[in-house]
Motif scaffolding. Sequence first.
Motif, short mmCIF file in Angstrom:
data_model
loop_
_atom_site.label_atom_id
_atom_site.label_comp_id
_atom_site.label_asym_id
_atom_site.label_seq_id
_atom_site.Cartn_x
_atom_site.Cartn_y
_atom_site.Cartn_z
N GLU A 88 0.83 -1.21 0.00
CA GLU A 88 0.00 0.00 0.00
C GLU A 88 0.86 1.25 0.00
O GLU A 88 0.52 2.26 -0.64
N ARG A 89 1.97 1.21 0.71
CA ARG A 89 2.84 2.38 0.73
C ARG A 89 3.44 2.66 -0.64
O ARG A 89 3.51 3.81 -1.09
N MET A 90 3.88 1.61 -1.34
CA MET A 90 4.46 1.81 -2.66
C MET A 90 3.42 2.32 -3.64
O MET A 90 3.73 3.14 -4.52
N ALA A 91 2.20 1.84 -3.51
CA ALA A 91 1.14 2.33 -4.39
C ALA A 91 0.87 3.81 -4.16
O ALA A 91 0.58 4.56 -5.10
N ALA A 92 0.98 4.23 -2.91
CA ALA A 92 0.71 5.63 -2.56
C ALA A 92 1.91 6.54 -2.78
O ALA A 92 1.75 7.75 -2.98
N GLU A 93 3.13 5.98 -2.73
CA GLU A 93 4.34 6.79 -2.82
C GLU A 93 5.30 6.21 -3.87
O GLU A 93 6.38 5.72 -3.54
N PHE A 139 2.68 -2.61 -10.53
CA PHE A 139 1.88 -1.81 -9.60
C PHE A 139 0.90 -0.91 -10.33
O PHE A 139 -0.25 -0.72 -9.88
N GLU A 140 1.29 -0.35 -11.46
CA GLU A 140 0.41 0.53 -12.20
C GLU A 140 -0.76 -0.21 -12.82
O GLU A 140 -1.88 0.31 -12.87
N ARG A 141 -0.54 -1.43 -13.26
CA ARG A 141 -1.58 -2.15 -14.00
C ARG A 141 -2.33 -3.18 -13.17
O ARG A 141 -3.52 -3.41 -13.39
N ILE A 142 -1.64 -3.83 -12.24
CA ILE A 142 -2.29 -4.88 -11.43
C ILE A 142 -2.96 -4.28 -10.21
O ILE A 142 -4.04 -4.72 -9.79
N GLY A 143 -2.34 -3.29 -9.60
CA GLY A 143 -2.94 -2.67 -8.41
C GLY A 143 -2.83 -3.57 -7.20
O GLY A 143 -1.77 -4.11 -6.89
N ASP A 144 -3.93 -3.75 -6.49
CA ASP A 144 -3.94 -4.57 -5.28
C ASP A 144 -3.72 -6.04 -5.63
O ASP A 144 -4.29 -6.54 -6.61
#
Length: 408
Positions: A270-275, A373-378
């Motif tokens: 979650e942190r990498m997705a946000a930052e 991360f950009e395409r798969i997300g969670d």
Amino acid sequence: MTDTAPVDDWDTDYDIFDPGYVTDPAPVWEELRSQCPIAHSERWGGSYLPTKYDDVQALAKMVPELSSRDVLVVPIAAAPSDATDSLPYGTVSAPISVDPPMHGWTRRLLLPHFSPKAVEGHRQYTQELADRLIDEFIERGTVDGAGEYAQQIPPRVIAHLLGIDESRVEEFTYWVRCVLELGLTKPELRAEYRDVIRDFFKEVVADKLENPDDGFVSDLLGGTDADGNPVDPLVVVGMLNLQLIAGIDTTWSSIGASLWHFGTHPADRERMAAEPELWPSAIEELLRFYSPVTMGRRAEVDVEIGDVTIPMGSKVLLNFPGANRDPEMFERPDEVILDRPHNRHIAFGAGIHRCAGSNLARLEMDIALRTWFERIGDFEVSEPDEVTWAGGQVRGPRYLPIRFPSTS
């Protein structure tokens, strides 16, 4: 004691192929650092295993006292007499498995192709590749993150670098596994596929001698040795062998281990997705924490390190992964700290044999993970107990079931 017997004492009888060690070697390193920082074992031909950062770095820089002619963790003496890894001058995998002076000029031939500027030339291809791979499974919502993604990127990038048909990458991957994984404890298999790889590159070199172009192989063939003579084509065969062996298993292990981490540590994911601005430091931290490579050296003389004498002829395992978990060097070493400010890891080795392809490996990791991360997300590792790891020479996940929201 047989090589497969249970370990009773890690100080004097370690086994780098022990299933528990392969799955999680960190507890063993922690125990050894406090009790016996340079362990010894008679398994697999006998070897010494340092676990402290300073010791590993010092040993890596001991040239010519520690020779690189025998870089595999299992000794070449285990191979049958008609299929040894002892190679004539022109077919060694220079510069990784040779000592000075040959090491110097062969490394200089390679370095221009792996500078930060040079590897940027592979960015667009690698980005398109990552997107193409994800296109194949994004609608399913499940994927083997190791076999269907991480494992697929490095062999195709290496094929692109070498100007080789990408359709053969499944063969390349199997060949490399037979040398560094499946064949590491089976010398006959290792010798067979070492020859397969060498014969393949002999054909590549022969073709480029007849049909030169402006690519990587022709550039190496146009080089000169330390005396200014044209480079021996068989040396180029060995150098191409190195690109395949060293450039595939290591990087796919790093990408796969990173996916495993984020798939089992939701707060970090979650942190990498946000930052996403953390990716440069995060990649260095993942390299430190999941360092894949252990390299072998052979003592040419008696070597003194601390209060330990490593006798001439002994194998030394340069335990870069263990060094990168040393609490004397890294604060909270057994935690992944995505924004770790000071990270002098040696995942790419140390000394004159530090990995020449580190810039390319970082590029592949950066694109593979950012794109994921950009395409798969969670996402999450769906069956943690089913994850399998390879160990020994290169440690990384080989089966990694991942679940994520499908786009269908």
